[in-house]
Design a protein around this motif. Structure first.
Motif, PDB file in Angstrom:
ATOM      1  N   ASP A  16       0.856  -1.193   0.000  1.00 41.11           N
ATOM      2  CA  ASP A  16       0.000   0.000   0.000  1.00 41.11           C
ATOM      3  C   ASP A  16       0.887   1.237   0.000  1.00 41.11           C
ATOM      4  O   ASP A  16       1.386   1.670   1.028  1.00 41.11           O
ATOM      5  N   GLU A  17       1.110   1.796  -1.203  1.00 41.34           N
ATOM      6  CA  GLU A  17       1.976   2.965  -1.373  1.00 41.34           C
ATOM      7  C   GLU A  17       3.358   2.702  -0.772  1.00 41.34           C
ATOM      8  O   GLU A  17       3.959   3.585  -0.150  1.00 41.34           O
ATOM      9  N   ALA A  18       3.888   1.501  -0.966  1.00 43.96           N
ATOM     10  CA  ALA A  18       5.132   1.111  -0.307  1.00 43.96           C
ATOM     11  C   ALA A  18       6.350   1.852  -0.844  1.00 43.96           C
ATOM     12  O   ALA A  18       7.402   1.858  -0.207  1.00 43.96           O
ATOM     13  N   THR A  19       6.234   2.467  -2.014  1.00 42.04           N
ATOM     14  CA  THR A  19       7.401   3.158  -2.590  1.00 42.04           C
ATOM     15  C   THR A  19       7.196   4.662  -2.689  1.00 42.04           C
ATOM     16  O   THR A  19       7.979   5.357  -3.328  1.00 42.04           O
ATOM     17  N   SER A  20       6.174   5.195  -2.011  1.00 40.09           N
ATOM     18  CA  SER A  20       5.853   6.613  -2.193  1.00 40.09           C
ATOM     19  C   SER A  20       6.764   7.543  -1.408  1.00 40.09           C
ATOM     20  O   SER A  20       6.932   8.701  -1.762  1.00 40.09           O
ATOM     21  N   ASN A  21       7.355   7.052  -0.302  1.00 39.55           N
ATOM     22  CA  ASN A  21       8.157   7.925   0.554  1.00 39.55           C
ATOM     23  C   ASN A  21       9.651   7.631   0.483  1.00 39.55           C
ATOM     24  O   ASN A  21      10.381   7.889   1.429  1.00 39.55           O
ATOM     25  N   ILE A  50      14.477   1.239  -6.614  1.00 35.43           N
ATOM     26  CA  ILE A  50      15.029   0.213  -7.503  1.00 35.43           C
ATOM     27  C   ILE A  50      15.311  -1.053  -6.710  1.00 35.43           C
ATOM     28  O   ILE A  50      15.023  -2.175  -7.160  1.00 35.43           O
ATOM     29  N   LYS A  51      15.865  -0.875  -5.491  1.00 32.13           N
ATOM     30  CA  LYS A  51      16.143  -2.039  -4.643  1.00 32.13           C
ATOM     31  C   LYS A  51      14.854  -2.778  -4.289  1.00 32.13           C
ATOM     32  O   LYS A  51      14.813  -4.008  -4.284  1.00 32.13           O
ATOM     33  N   ILE A  52      13.804  -2.005  -3.996  1.00 31.20           N
ATOM     34  CA  ILE A  52      12.520  -2.622  -3.637  1.00 31.20           C
ATOM     35  C   ILE A  52      11.931  -3.352  -4.835  1.00 31.20           C
ATOM     36  O   ILE A  52      11.402  -4.463  -4.706  1.00 31.20           O
ATOM     37  N   GLN A  53      12.038  -2.732  -6.001  1.00 29.30           N
ATOM     38  CA  GLN A  53      11.509  -3.379  -7.209  1.00 29.30           C
ATOM     39  C   GLN A  53      12.237  -4.699  -7.478  1.00 29.30           C
ATOM     40  O   GLN A  53      11.618  -5.695  -7.866  1.00 29.30           O
ATOM     41  N   GLU A  54      13.551  -4.706  -7.242  1.00 31.53           N
ATOM     42  CA  GLU A  54      14.309  -5.947  -7.424  1.00 31.53           C
ATOM     43  C   GLU A  54      13.833  -7.014  -6.438  1.00 31.53           C
ATOM     44  O   GLU A  54      13.677  -8.191  -6.795  1.00 31.53           O
TER      45      GLU A  54
END
Length: 629
Positions: free
Chosen positions: A548-553, A560-564
């Motif tokens: 839930d909006e995990a990459t907004s902040n 990029i690390k999270i997407q990987e």
């Protein structure tokens, strides 16, 4: 000095605070509560005692669980009361027999009298120790039940209340009950037995002097009635104001960064002063009025002593069968008679404060828990991860629907992106999936089974969440990650951190995985907090993952690390993503576009761009929809 204290028996005027309901409707909080406050302050004389009676009965139900020790305490109370009555009686006999008549055996009598008072002290010691043990175990159980209850209440319950106010029930209100049980129960029983015993002895010795002693009782009754009628209200107001100020302090301390960023320090100080003034006024009158009790008792005690001494002296002089020893007995019994009355009055006042606290505790315990699982609900041992929203409708408030006929499905292992403007209902859909709420109409199914036919615990054990603001507990990094699966080994924790791309930054910290974090994760960056939250979710090994909006902040590098990490995590898992960033959603298997609680279109990123509909406008910043992104 007494400024603003001229109207002590009314509830303070509620400040005007505007609150937004979950459905988005703005309401005036003072208007919402005005009728309740007025009704409470005017409350009929019948309802208030009835509620107090029920509260006392519930407190007693906790005490009676310790029957053996409670019975022992009652025996000690009985013995201490008998010994208290025996002391003055023996002193009176000593005066008449050994002092007035100069009989022998006075030394032996003094030894016996000393034994009486020593035994009384020993009995009182055991009585207090055992009662404190009972009261602390009672409060222990109440506190445990309250804490357990907090974890059984639904999410909406907490969203509508200040956390500090709820904390006040766990701390201040429970402490009030504890203080009262430590002393009030013993004192009330002891005082009651003393009154009965003293009255019987006094009547048997001299009915006339007994009548003189009892003249103060009607005066005492009227005075106490006047006092307790007011203190019962004031103590309840005091407890409510205390909960309010605790909630405000907790709220402002948690939001200290926002307060400083918007330079609202003076504003929050002024609002605190208002709340502090309320508790000062209610506390002043609660304590001041209850303080009348010892003054009243001392005055009546002196009046009783004067009547006994004066009338008794006349009777002795005129030879009406009254001796000096009898007058001494009655003077002591008169003092002892008013002392338990005084104790009863004071302890009743303390009990009223405890009742006010206990009522607030029982209010929480009586709240309906998160909807119980259906009678035929079954546990899910394994799931594949196929999720279907079948014509789902939902409303926080009746006649104000938020979700309208939502239908879509996520196949096993698919990534579904939920896109739309703020307030469209994206997070609400996730809350429905987690069964924080149940749909008003329609059904949500996992592997074809309506989730209402599945136990919440087993269903949630197959799900993991990463929110916009990840919550980290005070403790080590290792402890925060292992929270996802408490039986995980150290190797599994480290592997989860590696998959989340968190291992490298963790090892650079002074304590590595054993670095202690402050509450909320202060000490590391927002992106690092998010990586730890993802590691925790990975360790849970869920079949369904919600972001839930995990990459907004976070910054682009961390994203990029999270997407990987997500790419590795997605294999074999169903994932729901709420996001605004294109990089997060464009790789989704299906994008579901929601507006005003309704699906306006769905498909892949390429399909939706080709359709040139609402999603196309969001991506390209069409003027009519630019405010949505």
């Amino acid at each position: 000095m007494l400024k603003n204290l001229t109207d002590p028996f009314k509830y303070p005027k509620p400040e005007v605070v505007f609150k937004t309901t979950e459905a988005g409707e703005v309401k005036n909080a003072s208007q919402q509560n005005a009728d309740k406050i007025t009704a409470a302050s005017k409350g009929t004389k019948r309802k208030r005692p009835e509620k107090s009676k029920q509260t006392l009965q519930r407190i007693w139900s906790y005490l009676i669980e310790h029957k053996v020790r409670l019975f022992a305490v009652l025996i000690m109370i009985l013995l201490s009361s008998v010994l208290s009555i025996a002391g003055p009686y023996l002193i009176g006999i000593a005066i008449d027999r050994y002092i007035m008549e100069h009989s022998s055996g006075f030394v032996l009598f003094l030894v016996g009298l000393a034994a009486v008072y020593i035994l009384q002290s020993v009995v009182l010691w055991f009585q207090n120790i055992w009662m404190i043990s009972i009261s602390q175990q009672t409060v222990f159980k109440m506190r445990k039940e309250l804490f357990s209850k907090f974890h059984k209440l639904s999410i909406p319950y907490f969203s509508k209340r200040q956390h500090g106010e709820l904390m006040s029930r766990m701390t201040n209100d429970i402490e009030n009950v504890s203080n009262s049980l430590n002393s009030s129960v013993v004192q009330i029983f002891s005082s009651g037995l003393l009154l009965i015993g003293i009255a019987v002895v006094m009547i048997s010795i001299s009915p006339l002097l007994t009548l003189l002693s009892f003249i103060i009782v009607p005066l005492l009754f009227l005075g106490m009635k006047w006092i307790t009628n007011r203190t019962s209200r004031m103590f309840k107001t005091q407890q409510r104001n205390l909960g309010d100020i605790n909630g405000y302090v907790e709220e402002t301390l948690s939001g200290q960064r926002i307060v400083k960023l918007f330079s609202q320090e003076q504003n929050v100080i002024d609002q605190f002063k208002e709340r502090n003034e309320r508790i000062r006024v209610s506390g002043f009158w609660a304590q001041a009025i209850s303080g009348f009790i010892p003054k009243l008792m001392n005055g009546l005690n002196n009046l009783s002593f004067a009547l006994i001494a004066g009338v008794g002296a006349i009777l002795v002089i005129n030879g009406h069968g009254i001796t000096v020893g009898v007058i001494i007995m009655f003077a002591e019994y008169s003092r002892q008679f008013t002392r338990p009355l005084n104790d009863l009055a004071n302890q009743w006042n303390t009990l009223l404060s405890a009742i006010a606290g206990a009522e607030r505790v029982f209010e929480v315990l009586d709240e309906p828990e998160e909807n119980d699982d259906e009678a035929d609900a079954k546990a899910l041992s394994e799931i594949k991860g196929h999720v279907e929203f079948d014509n789902v409708c939902f409303a926080y408030e009746e006649n104000n629907p938020l979700i309208h006929n939502i239908s879509f499905h996520a196949a096993e292992g698919e990534m579904i992106a939920l896109v739309g403007p703020t307030g469209a209902g994206k997070s609400t859909l996730i809350h429905l999936l987690a069964r924080f709420y149940n749909p008003t109409k329609g059904a949500i199914k996992i592997d074809g089974v309506d989730i209402r036919l599945v136990t919440r615990e087993s269903m949630r054990s197959h799900m993991a969440y990463v929110m916009q603001d990840p919550y980290l507990f005070e403790g080590t990094i290792y402890e925060n990650i292992v929270y996802g699966r408490m039986d995980a080994s150290e190797e599994q924790v480290v592997q989860a951190a590696r998959l989340a791309n968190a291992d490298s930054f963790i090892r650079r910290l002074p304590g590595g995985y054993h670095t202690r974090l402050k509450l909320g994760g202060d000490g590391i960056s927002q992106g690092q907090k998010q990586l730890l939250a993802i590691a925790r979710a990975i360790l849970a090994d869920p079949k369904i993952l919600v972001l839930d909006e995990a990459t907004s902040n976070i910054d682009t590098f961390t994203e990029i690390k999270i997407q990987e990490a997500l790419q590795r995590l997605m294999k074999g898992r169903t994932c729901f993503v709420i996001a605004h960033r294109l990089n997060t959603i464009k790789h989704a298997d299906r994008i579901v576009v929601i507006q005003a609680g309704t699906i306006v279109e769905q498909g892949s990123h390429e399909q939706l761009l080709k359709a040139k509909g609402y999603y196309y406008g969001l991506i390209h910043g069409a003027e009519k929809n630019s405010e949505a992104m």
